[in-house]
Design an enzyme around this catalytic site. Structure first.
Site, PDB file in Angstrom:
ATOM      1  CE  LYS A 187      -1.613   2.890   2.827  1.00 24.89           C
ATOM      2  NZ  LYS A 187      -1.462   4.108   2.038  1.00 24.89           N
ATOM      3  N   GLY A 240       7.040   4.980   8.422  1.00 19.77           N
ATOM      4  CA  GLY A 240       6.004   6.183   8.709  1.00 19.77           C
ATOM      5  C   GLY A 240       6.315   6.791   9.937  1.00 19.77           C
ATOM      6  CD  GLU A 262      13.455   4.267   7.887  1.00 23.70           C
ATOM      7  OE1 GLU A 262      13.208   5.239   8.852  1.00 23.70           O
ATOM      8  OE2 GLU A 262      13.256   4.686   6.611  1.00 23.70           O
ATOM      9  CB  CYS A 296      13.102   8.982   8.738  1.00 22.32           C
ATOM     10  SG  CYS A 296      14.020   8.100   7.410  1.00 22.32           S
ATOM     11  CD  GLU A 393      10.116  12.566  12.296  1.00 18.63           C
ATOM     12  OE1 GLU A 393       9.078  11.842  12.159  1.00 18.63           O
ATOM     13  OE2 GLU A 393      10.888  12.021  11.583  1.00 18.63           O
TER      14      GLU A 393
HETATM   15  P1  NAI Z   1       1.916   7.964   8.495  1.00 16.56           P
HETATM   16  O1  NAI Z   1       2.611   6.958   9.397  1.00 16.56           O
HETATM   17  O2  NAI Z   1       0.488   8.411   8.878  1.00 16.56           O
HETATM   18  O3  NAI Z   1       1.815   7.257   7.147  1.00 16.56           O
HETATM   19  C1  NAI Z   1       2.649   6.431   6.474  1.00 16.56           C
HETATM   20  C2  NAI Z   1       1.765   5.223   5.695  1.00 16.56           C
HETATM   21  O4  NAI Z   1       1.006   4.513   6.619  1.00 16.56           O
HETATM   22  C3  NAI Z   1       1.038   5.755   4.809  1.00 16.56           C
HETATM   23  O5  NAI Z   1       0.901   4.861   3.731  1.00 16.56           O
HETATM   24  C4  NAI Z   1      -0.329   5.590   5.628  1.00 16.56           C
HETATM   25  O6  NAI Z   1      -1.353   5.383   4.526  1.00 16.56           O
HETATM   26  C5  NAI Z   1      -0.138   4.433   6.397  1.00 16.56           C
HETATM   27  N1  NAI Z   1      -0.932   4.367   7.386  1.00 16.56           N
HETATM   28  C6  NAI Z   1      -1.599   5.275   8.272  1.00 16.56           C
HETATM   29  N2  NAI Z   1      -2.469   4.983   9.217  1.00 16.56           N
HETATM   30  C7  NAI Z   1      -2.282   3.537   9.265  1.00 16.56           C
HETATM   31  C8  NAI Z   1      -3.086   2.542   9.846  1.00 16.56           C
HETATM   32  N3  NAI Z   1      -3.916   2.838  10.947  1.00 16.56           N
HETATM   33  N4  NAI Z   1      -2.687   1.243   9.718  1.00 16.56           N
HETATM   34  C9  NAI Z   1      -1.984   0.786   8.667  1.00 16.56           C
HETATM   35  N5  NAI Z   1      -1.298   1.866   7.686  1.00 16.56           N
HETATM   36  C10 NAI Z   1      -1.481   3.111   8.078  1.00 16.56           C
HETATM   37  O7  NAI Z   1       2.782   9.183   8.351  1.00 16.56           O
HETATM   38  P2  NAI Z   1       1.975  10.580   7.615  1.00 16.56           P
HETATM   39  O8  NAI Z   1       0.594  10.953   8.243  1.00 16.56           O
HETATM   40  O9  NAI Z   1       2.151  10.644   6.138  1.00 16.56           O
HETATM   41  O10 NAI Z   1       2.915  11.705   8.265  1.00 16.56           O
HETATM   42  C11 NAI Z   1       3.057  12.010   9.856  1.00 16.56           C
HETATM   43  C12 NAI Z   1       4.361  12.387  10.235  1.00 16.56           C
HETATM   44  O11 NAI Z   1       4.995  11.030  10.459  1.00 16.56           O
HETATM   45  C13 NAI Z   1       5.225  13.298   9.449  1.00 16.56           C
HETATM   46  O12 NAI Z   1       5.171  14.685   9.636  1.00 16.56           O
HETATM   47  C14 NAI Z   1       6.412  12.721   9.760  1.00 16.56           C
HETATM   48  O13 NAI Z   1       7.023  13.438  11.125  1.00 16.56           O
HETATM   49  C15 NAI Z   1       6.475  11.261  10.119  1.00 16.56           C
HETATM   50  N6  NAI Z   1       6.912  10.620   8.869  1.00 16.56           N
HETATM   51  C16 NAI Z   1       8.036   9.797   9.032  1.00 16.56           C
HETATM   52  C17 NAI Z   1       8.298   9.068   7.888  1.00 16.56           C
HETATM   53  C18 NAI Z   1       9.762   8.371   8.002  1.00 16.56           C
HETATM   54  O14 NAI Z   1      10.420   8.165   6.979  1.00 16.56           O
HETATM   55  N7  NAI Z   1      10.287   8.126   9.102  1.00 16.56           N
HETATM   56  C19 NAI Z   1       8.010   9.196   6.529  1.00 16.56           C
HETATM   57  C20 NAI Z   1       6.825   9.839   6.787  1.00 16.56           C
HETATM   58  C21 NAI Z   1       6.021  10.485   7.900  1.00 16.56           C
END
Ligand code: NAI
Ligand code: MG
Length: 490
Positions: A187, A240, A262, A296, A393
């Protein structure tokens, strides 16, 4: 690749549907969602919005491809050949893919074409080389037995990725999974589904059997959550936010899924007074501002030794002055927009908090232009450890510069965080470098460099920054089960 100076033409969008069992289909519900161009805020196109029903079909297709289709019986070396074909196809479409990535994500073409895409190709080739080099052991045991181990694919891998490096995260996930012989339900992030779908099309052209790679675009709480709960999915690899990973960890307990995460960071970047100042400034600039700060491992706590602090700040402000913001498809653009309104709002909130909590905004601090999610490169000085811009972050082009006095103090301060993804140290003193490398609790420590990645070198987090490692041999283990076979010889 030769340097490109002409504006890149807007790439055609081809794949917008779910890719399940080798077929391109609308979602079961018929719903779609818009993916937005972050530099204009305009809709690029509608994309199929998958949910639990589509994930169910994808999981069944992945399960069938592994246990009933040709994939499970394929020679390991032939898996590697297919992976190399995919890498070749990506390489021969590099410019188009880089442009599509820039359109959907907003990152400058100058970066996507020279950083993201070459790393994608390299990652797939690296793991293609592993496909036929994964093997078990023979083990001497007591008694008249012949004991050996087999390394078998963990099964169907559920992979959920974010939007900051859409294609690279796809490669980091597909590479080890395919080398290990798993099948995939992926996904992509709802903000950036297009390049993952394009990669699935190229995988189809490369000749991957139906159902080996399935891609279902959609949202986290619906499609993502369904991957996590599905009984036919054996493993989740997620990148994420740590709060999302915690939800996944809880939801995955019922089906005992293997998990690797990660996650985020607040990585300390430590500049000692004896560092090469030019290199430290250039590396710290890139270490924070690369990809609009949406990394990240961004070096978002920049600690500078007192005696060089003022000179360092002056040079840093020179380094970011005149940075060209604008259309990511213009090859001379150095900084694009943030990925979406939500990220833009979050970053602007933190800029406000920095000002309220007493930091000095030495550069930037504002929206850039009146269209798109652009934010000026922003530098805060006089930052102290307890300010929120030093603890949270931000994931944006906001640099926080803090002063430090000596080695004893800096190690404690560097470790005073719930995160542990990366760290860097700039010094000409080999003892200081190793002291930091050994003392900082982080999965990666860069010495006199930043963001130096290689497909062969493991990457991941201590503490709240993750679980397990990506890349290198380490990531293969995430996709393998050890099976012990004991044969009685008498
Ligand atoms: P997120 O963790 O919500 O999203 C990442 C992925 O997880 C997306 O594909 C999303 O659709 C999916 N996801 C969201 N909720 C889920 C659930 N309950 N079950 C399964 N999958 C789910 O991150 P988001 O909202 O895009 O960004 C929020 C903050 O997270 C950013 O501001 C940043 O601080 C951090 N982040 C860190 C990343 C990294 O590389 N470590 C990458 C993206 C965001
Ligand atoms: Mg979210």
């Amino acid at each position: 690749m030769a340097t490109i100076t002409e504006p890149i033409t807007t790439p055609a969008v081809r794949e917008t549907e779910c890719f399940i069992g080798g077929k391109w289909t609308p979602s079961v519900s018929g719903q779609t969602f818009s993916t937005i161009n972050p530099s204009t805020e305009e809709v690029i196109c509608e994309v199929a919005e998958g949910d639990a029903a589509d994930i169910d079909l994808a999981a069944k297709a992945a399960h069938a491809a592994l246990y009933d289709g040709p994939w499970g019986k394929m020679d390991a070396r032939d898996r590697g050949i297919l992976m190399n074909k995919l890498a070749d196809l990506i390489e021969s479409n590099l410019e188009e893919l880089a442009a599509l990535e820039s359109l959907d994500n907003g990152k400058p073409f100058a970066d996507s074409s020279t950083a993201d895409l070459p790393l994608v190709v390299d990652c797939l080739r690296y793991y293609a080389g592993w496909a036929d080099k994964i093997h078990g052991k023979t083990i001497p045991v007591r008694g008249d037995f012949f004991v050996y181990t087999r390394r078998e694919p963990v099964g169907v891998a559920g992979q959920i990725i974010p939007w900051n490096f859409p294609m690279l995260m796809t490669a980091w996930k597909w590479g080890p999974a395919l080398a290990a012989g798993c099948t995939i339900v992926m996904k992509p992030a709802e903000q950036t589904p297009l390049t993952c779908l394009r990669m699935a099309k190229l995988a189809q052209e490369a000749g991957f059997p139906d159902g080996v790679i399935n891609v279902v675009p959609g949202f986290g709480p619906t499609a993502g959550a369904a991957v996590v709960k599905h009984p036919l999915v054996d493993k989740i690899a997620f990148t994420g936010e740590h709060t999302t990973a915690q939800i996944i960890q809880r939801e995955a307990a019922d089906t005992m899924k293997r998990l690797t995460f990660e996650l985020g960071g607040k990585s300390p970047n430590i500049v000692f007074a004896d560092a090469d100042l030019d290199e430290a400034v250039a590396g710290s600039d890139a270490g924070l501002f690369f990809n609009m700060g949406q990394c990240c491992c961004a070096g978002s706590r920049l600690y500078v030794e007192e005696s060089i602090h003022d000179a360092f700040v002056e040079r840093m402000l020179e380094s970011i002055a005149g940075r060209k913001l604008g259309d990511p498809l213009d090859p001379s653009t150095q900084q694009g927009p943030q990925v979406d309104q939500a990220q833009f709002d979050k970053i602007m909130k933190y800029i406000g908090l920095g000002q309220e909590q007493g930091a000095n905004c030495a550069a930037g601090g504002n929206r850039f232009g009146d269209r798109g999610y652009f934010i000026e490169p922003t530098v805060f000085t006089g930052v102290t450890d307890e300010m929120q811009i030093a603890t949270d972050e931000i994931f944006g082009p906001v640099m926080s510069i803090l002063k430090f006095r000596d080695m004893d103090e800096i190690i404690d301060r560097a470790n005073n965080t719930m995160y542990g993804l990366a760290a860097a140290v700039w010094t000409r003193d080999v003892q200081k470098a190793h002291k930091i490398a050994n003392s900082v609790r982080a999965g990666t420590v860069w010495v006199n460099c930043y963001d130096a990645f290689d497909a062969a070198a493991p990457f991941g987090g201590f503490k709240m920054s993750g679980l397990g490692r990506e890349l290198g041999e380490a990531a293969l283990n995430n996709y393998l089960e050890d099976k012990t076979v004991t044969v009685a010889l008498s």
